[in-house]
Design a protein around this motif. Structure first.
Motif, PDB file in Angstrom:
ATOM      1  N   PHE A   1       2.117   9.551  31.261  1.00 61.44           N
ATOM      2  CA  PHE A   1       1.979  10.210  29.959  1.00 61.44           C
ATOM      3  C   PHE A   1       2.724  11.547  29.960  1.00 61.44           C
ATOM      4  O   PHE A   1       3.429  11.890  29.003  1.00 61.44           O
ATOM      5  CB  PHE A   1       0.496  10.432  29.640  1.00 61.44           C
ATOM      6  CG  PHE A   1       0.247  11.183  28.353  1.00 61.44           C
ATOM      7  CD1 PHE A   1       0.808  10.766  27.163  1.00 61.44           C
ATOM      8  CD2 PHE A   1      -0.559  12.320  28.348  1.00 61.44           C
ATOM      9  CE1 PHE A   1       0.581  11.457  25.976  1.00 61.44           C
ATOM     10  CE2 PHE A   1      -0.801  13.016  27.173  1.00 61.44           C
ATOM     11  CZ  PHE A   1      -0.225  12.583  25.985  1.00 61.44           C
ATOM     12  N   ALA A   2       2.579  12.305  31.051  1.00 59.92           N
ATOM     13  CA  ALA A   2       3.290  13.581  31.158  1.00 59.92           C
ATOM     14  C   ALA A   2       4.797  13.355  31.067  1.00 59.92           C
ATOM     15  O   ALA A   2       5.517  14.106  30.387  1.00 59.92           O
ATOM     16  CB  ALA A   2       2.932  14.276  32.469  1.00 59.92           C
ATOM     17  N   ARG A   3       5.287  12.320  31.728  1.00 60.43           N
ATOM     18  CA  ARG A   3       6.725  12.017  31.676  1.00 60.43           C
ATOM     19  C   ARG A   3       7.149  11.636  30.259  1.00 60.43           C
ATOM     20  O   ARG A   3       8.235  12.015  29.797  1.00 60.43           O
ATOM     21  CB  ARG A   3       7.057  10.885  32.646  1.00 60.43           C
ATOM     22  CG  ARG A   3       6.946  11.283  34.114  1.00 60.43           C
ATOM     23  CD  ARG A   3       7.550  10.226  35.025  1.00 60.43           C
ATOM     24  NE  ARG A   3       7.409  10.616  36.425  1.00 60.43           N
ATOM     25  CZ  ARG A   3       6.445  10.186  37.225  1.00 60.43           C
ATOM     26  NH1 ARG A   3       5.528   9.342  36.760  1.00 60.43           N
ATOM     27  NH2 ARG A   3       6.375  10.592  38.476  1.00 60.43           N
ATOM     28  N   ALA A   4       6.300  10.871  29.568  1.00 61.07           N
ATOM     29  CA  ALA A   4       6.627  10.458  28.206  1.00 61.07           C
ATOM     30  C   ALA A   4       6.703  11.664  27.276  1.00 61.07           C
ATOM     31  O   ALA A   4       7.565  11.726  26.389  1.00 61.07           O
ATOM     32  CB  ALA A   4       5.583   9.459  27.699  1.00 61.07           C
ATOM     33  N   VAL A   5       5.804  12.624  27.481  1.00 56.27           N
ATOM     34  CA  VAL A   5       5.827  13.848  26.667  1.00 56.27           C
ATOM     35  C   VAL A   5       7.122  14.614  26.920  1.00 56.27           C
ATOM     36  O   VAL A   5       7.810  15.057  25.987  1.00 56.27           O
ATOM     37  CB  VAL A   5       4.597  14.732  26.980  1.00 56.27           C
ATOM     38  CG1 VAL A   5       4.737  16.109  26.339  1.00 56.27           C
ATOM     39  CG2 VAL A   5       3.321  14.050  26.498  1.00 56.27           C
ATOM     40  N   LEU A   6       7.481  14.775  28.180  1.00 54.71           N
ATOM     41  CA  LEU A   6       8.701  15.508  28.529  1.00 54.71           C
ATOM     42  C   LEU A   6       9.948  14.775  28.039  1.00 54.71           C
ATOM     43  O   LEU A   6      10.908  15.393  27.561  1.00 54.71           O
ATOM     44  CB  LEU A   6       8.755  15.717  30.041  1.00 54.71           C
ATOM     45  CG  LEU A   6       7.672  16.651  30.617  1.00 54.71           C
ATOM     46  CD1 LEU A   6       7.646  16.563  32.136  1.00 54.71           C
ATOM     47  CD2 LEU A   6       7.917  18.083  30.172  1.00 54.71           C
ATOM     48  N   ALA A   7       9.915  13.436  28.143  1.00 53.01           N
ATOM     49  CA  ALA A   7      11.064  12.647  27.696  1.00 53.01           C
ATOM     50  C   ALA A   7      11.276  12.758  26.194  1.00 53.01           C
ATOM     51  O   ALA A   7      12.407  12.608  25.709  1.00 53.01           O
ATOM     52  CB  ALA A   7      10.874  11.183  28.088  1.00 53.01           C
ATOM     53  N   ALA A   8      10.191  13.037  25.472  1.00 55.35           N
ATOM     54  CA  ALA A   8      10.288  13.206  24.027  1.00 55.35           C
ATOM     55  C   ALA A   8      10.777  14.598  23.645  1.00 55.35           C
ATOM     56  O   ALA A   8      10.858  14.927  22.455  1.00 55.35           O
ATOM     57  CB  ALA A   8       8.926  12.922  23.384  1.00 55.35           C
ATOM     58  N   GLY A   9      11.091  15.425  24.639  1.00 54.70           N
ATOM     59  CA  GLY A   9      11.585  16.766  24.368  1.00 54.70           C
ATOM     60  C   GLY A   9      10.496  17.769  24.055  1.00 54.70           C
ATOM     61  O   GLY A   9      10.768  18.845  23.502  1.00 54.70           O
ATOM     62  N   LEU A  10       9.240  17.453  24.428  1.00 54.76           N
ATOM     63  CA  LEU A  10       8.100  18.321  24.145  1.00 54.76           C
ATOM     64  C   LEU A  10       7.700  19.099  25.400  1.00 54.76           C
ATOM     65  O   LEU A  10       7.946  18.654  26.532  1.00 54.76           O
ATOM     66  CB  LEU A  10       6.910  17.490  23.663  1.00 54.76           C
ATOM     67  CG  LEU A  10       7.164  16.574  22.456  1.00 54.76           C
ATOM     68  CD1 LEU A  10       5.960  15.686  22.214  1.00 54.76           C
ATOM     69  CD2 LEU A  10       7.484  17.399  21.223  1.00 54.76           C
ATOM     70  N   THR A  11       7.071  20.249  25.188  1.00 52.03           N
ATOM     71  CA  THR A  11       6.526  21.020  26.312  1.00 52.03           C
ATOM     72  C   THR A  11       5.211  20.398  26.740  1.00 52.03           C
ATOM     73  O   THR A  11       4.327  20.132  25.915  1.00 52.03           O
ATOM     74  CB  THR A  11       6.295  22.486  25.908  1.00 52.03           C
ATOM     75  OG1 THR A  11       7.547  23.077  25.567  1.00 52.03           O
ATOM     76  CG2 THR A  11       5.658  23.270  27.046  1.00 52.03           C
TER      77      THR A  11
END
Length: 654
Positions: free
Chosen positions: A91-101
């Motif tokens: 989930f953390a990777r998905a958030v980062l991959a979406a360009g989010l902090t």
């Protein structure tokens, strides 16, 4: 800089993060299931996105839906809260991959601590003491044992084993519960430390290589391996032990280049607190973080946001100030093996609250809750209603202040563990700082007893009977000037009966009415009467009872505590009766296991079904030797409280 933050969680967790965001000027986004649409956290957010469905698997555990919600709401950062996806590296990777902090540690850090098996190896290499992983090689000399889930926490997937013959069965049960709760059925076996202490250390790391330590918390008072009471500083620790714990936690965090708020948990030998072992690291904010905030005057959520933005962590300028204690108020019945409860919170009021979700800036009571009066406590999520925290100059003052606030709280609706919490806080052993993880098992606590004292219930029942009579009087549409229960010739008293948990027979109140008011037969004098308040006098001492009438239920509060009474109808509806031997659902939930077939012979205590509710599994067993004559449910069925799950016909003894 973070401008709009989505909180990937619910209830008091989301409200806690929102509170800090409002102070800092950060916009907030809530995500919510259909079951949570009416809860306060949804209304308090600047923006809200619906996640269709009610169960965690349909909603809060769907990483794709949460990331899409952040995109749709224009969020530039995601805070995971605690629980659900908070320790999910993907989930953390998905958030980062979406360009989010991502307001949390690096995915690699989460992954390294996500498996308790692998994290223990990592900590051992870093010089942190650990308990041995016994695998399948446990012997009699290793008993007792503890089976634990490698993923997740919260006591799910944990079983204490005292005989080797029980080990395979307990491993199977633990694996099933772990798979249901975390999607990973991996378990391991380690020695079980009897009479141990659970002490954890709060750390915050930044991207500049600094790991700040914000003291420790004692979380030893537990039920089902889940924390109930937490406090800081931990009582009775020698300073050298405290320093060693802090250094071990710092070393653990540094070993994985930890960034953000996290907690390193240890097990201490209560007989020799200088001996301790690493349990796990929670790579997130902890439920019990408010006690740390109180004594250090820090906002840990603000620290999380600052670190996520690249700022250095602020180490504590000085040691802890005073003492803080937190209790977890659960919708559960301690006398019925901690059975979760659900329903509407008819009243939810805690007195003396000086702060909510942050602080307090002065000694007093802090309340963190996701519920208010009128909220519905459902069956899909954890049974915790609130965290109530007291901060005071000394531990004795904090315990007294917290017990007083809880005892005067008005919590009506589902049964709660409130009385147990008050009893623990006032218990002489706990007050002396003699805490351990088996405290609730070894101490004799009245609130855990299934029995009840009719004499102690007589006055509250009398108050409830008078309040009911007053309620009926005011609801009249005719003969309003006729006194309650007035008779030309009084032949016998009126009778009102109540069913009370712990009593096999109804509690009867016999009373008289008339022009001179109310009189209790062979009981206290009635000084004042209203539908919501009754004052009684016994032996020259007057006591006022607050009464809340909720259908057939009467909730009675007084300085002596809370009593829940259920009015017994004068006539029983035949349609409400069930067959002898019926096994009824103790709560709403989902059938996750049917262990026998219709027609099967069962013995007393043999498991028949497994029901899952509020993230816990509950076994429904046969009440006696017999035959399963009816089995109307199957795996996957959603059942209501009181539904017939099976019928066992008792075998005749020849």
């Amino acid at each position: 800089m973070i401008t709009r933050l989505l909180v990937a969680n619910r209830g008091e967790i989301a409200r806690r993060v929102f509170t800090t965001c409002r102070r800092l000027g950060v916009e907030t986004v809530a995500v919510h299931s259909d079951a949570d649409a009416g809860l306060p956290f949804v209304a308090e957010a600047d923006h809200a996105v619906r996640l269709p469905g009610s169960t965690p698997a349909e909603t809060y555990l769907r990483a794709d839906l949460v990331v899409e919600a952040a995109r749709r709401a224009g969020a530039d950062a995601v805070h995971p809260g605690y629980g659900f996806l908070s320790e999910n590296a993907d989930f953390a990777r998905a958030v980062l991959a979406a360009g989010l902090t991502w307001v949390g540690p690096d995915p690699a850090s989460i992954e390294s601590m996500g498996s308790k098996i692998e994290s223990k190896k990592l900590m051992e290499a870093a010089g942190v003491p650990v308990l041995a992983d016994l695998g399948t090689g446990a012997t009699e000399a290793d008993l007792p044992l503890l089976v634990k889930a490698s993923a997740g926490g919260g006591g799910r997937g944990m079983r204490v084993v005292r005989t080797l013959a029980d080990l395979p069965g307990e491993v199977e049960k633990a694996a099933a519960e772990a798979a249901s709760a975390f999607g990973d059925g991996t378990v391991f076996v380690e020695p079980y430390v009897e009479h141990g202490r659970h002490v954890e250390v709060q750390v915050v790391g930044d991207r500049h290589g600094t790991v700040a330590v914000y003291g420790e918390r004692d979380c030893s008072i537990q039920r089902r391996h889940q924390k109930v009471v937490e406090e800081t500083p931990a009582p009775g620790l020698a300073e050298e032990t405290r320093a060693a714990l802090h250094e071990a936690a710092r070393r653990a965090a540094a070993a994985i280049d930890y960034v953000g708020a996290g907690t390193v948990e240890f097990l201490l030998d209560a007989g020799d607190p200088t001996r301790f072992w690493f349990l796990e690291m929670n790579t997130r904010l902890q439920v019990e973080h408010p006690v740390t905030e109180a004594v250090f005057g820090v906002d840990l959520v603000e620290q999380q946001l600052a670190v996520a933005e690249g700022h250095p962590v602020l180490a504590p300028a000085e040691g802890p100030r005073g003492h803080a204690v937190e209790v977890r108020l659960y919708a559960e019945d301690p006398a019925a093996d901690w059975q979760p409860q659900s329903g509407t919170l008819v009243t939810f009021e805690v007195p003396d609250v000086v702060a909510e979700f942050t602080g307090p800036s002065e000694p007093g009571i802090r309340l963190d809750t996701g519920f208010v009066t009128g909220s519905e406590v459902g069956t899909h999520y954890d049974a915790m209603l609130a965290k109530v925290i007291a901060w005071a100059p000394t531990r004795e003052q904090a315990l007294r202040r917290l017990a007083g606030a809880l005892s005067r709280a008005r919590v009506h609706g589902p049964r709660t563990n409130r009385d147990l919490l008050v009893e623990v806080l006032r218990h002489p052993v706990f007050a002396a700082g003699e805490v351990s993880t088996d405290f609730l098992d070894v101490q004799e606590l009245a609130s855990r007893s299934a029995g009840a004292d009719p004499a102690a219930l007589a006055a509250p029942a009398a108050a409830a009977a008078v309040a009911l009579a007053e309620h009926d009087r005011l609801a009249r549409t005719v003969q309003r000037r006729i006194p309650v229960a007035w008779r030309n010739v009084v032949s016998q008293p009126q009778s009102t009966s109540f069913a009370v948990d712990g009593l096999s027979e109804p509690l009867e109140v016999r009373w008289y009415g008339g022009r001179d008011g109310y009189r209790i037969a062979a009981g206290p004098a009635v000084l004042a009467a209203a539908p919501d308040r009754v004052t009684l006098e016994a032996d020259g001492v007057a006591t006022t009872y607050d009464v809340l009438l909720d259908g057939a239920l009467a909730h009675v509060d007084s300085p002596r505590g809370h009593v829940r009474l259920s009015r017994v109808p004068r006539f029983t509806d035949p349609a409400a009766q069930v067959a002898t031997g019926s096994l009824l659902a103790p709560m709403p939930g989902s059938v996750v296991g049917v262990l026998v077939e219709a027609g099967a012979r069962v013995t007393a205590g043999q498991p028949v079904l497994v029901l899952e509710a509020m993230k816990m599994q509950h076994t429904v067993a046969a009440p006696y030797d017999g035959v399963v004559s009816e089995l109307p449910v199957s795996v996957g069925d959603q059942v209501a409280a009181g539904a017939v799950l099976a019928v066992v016909e008792e075998e005749e003894q020849g």
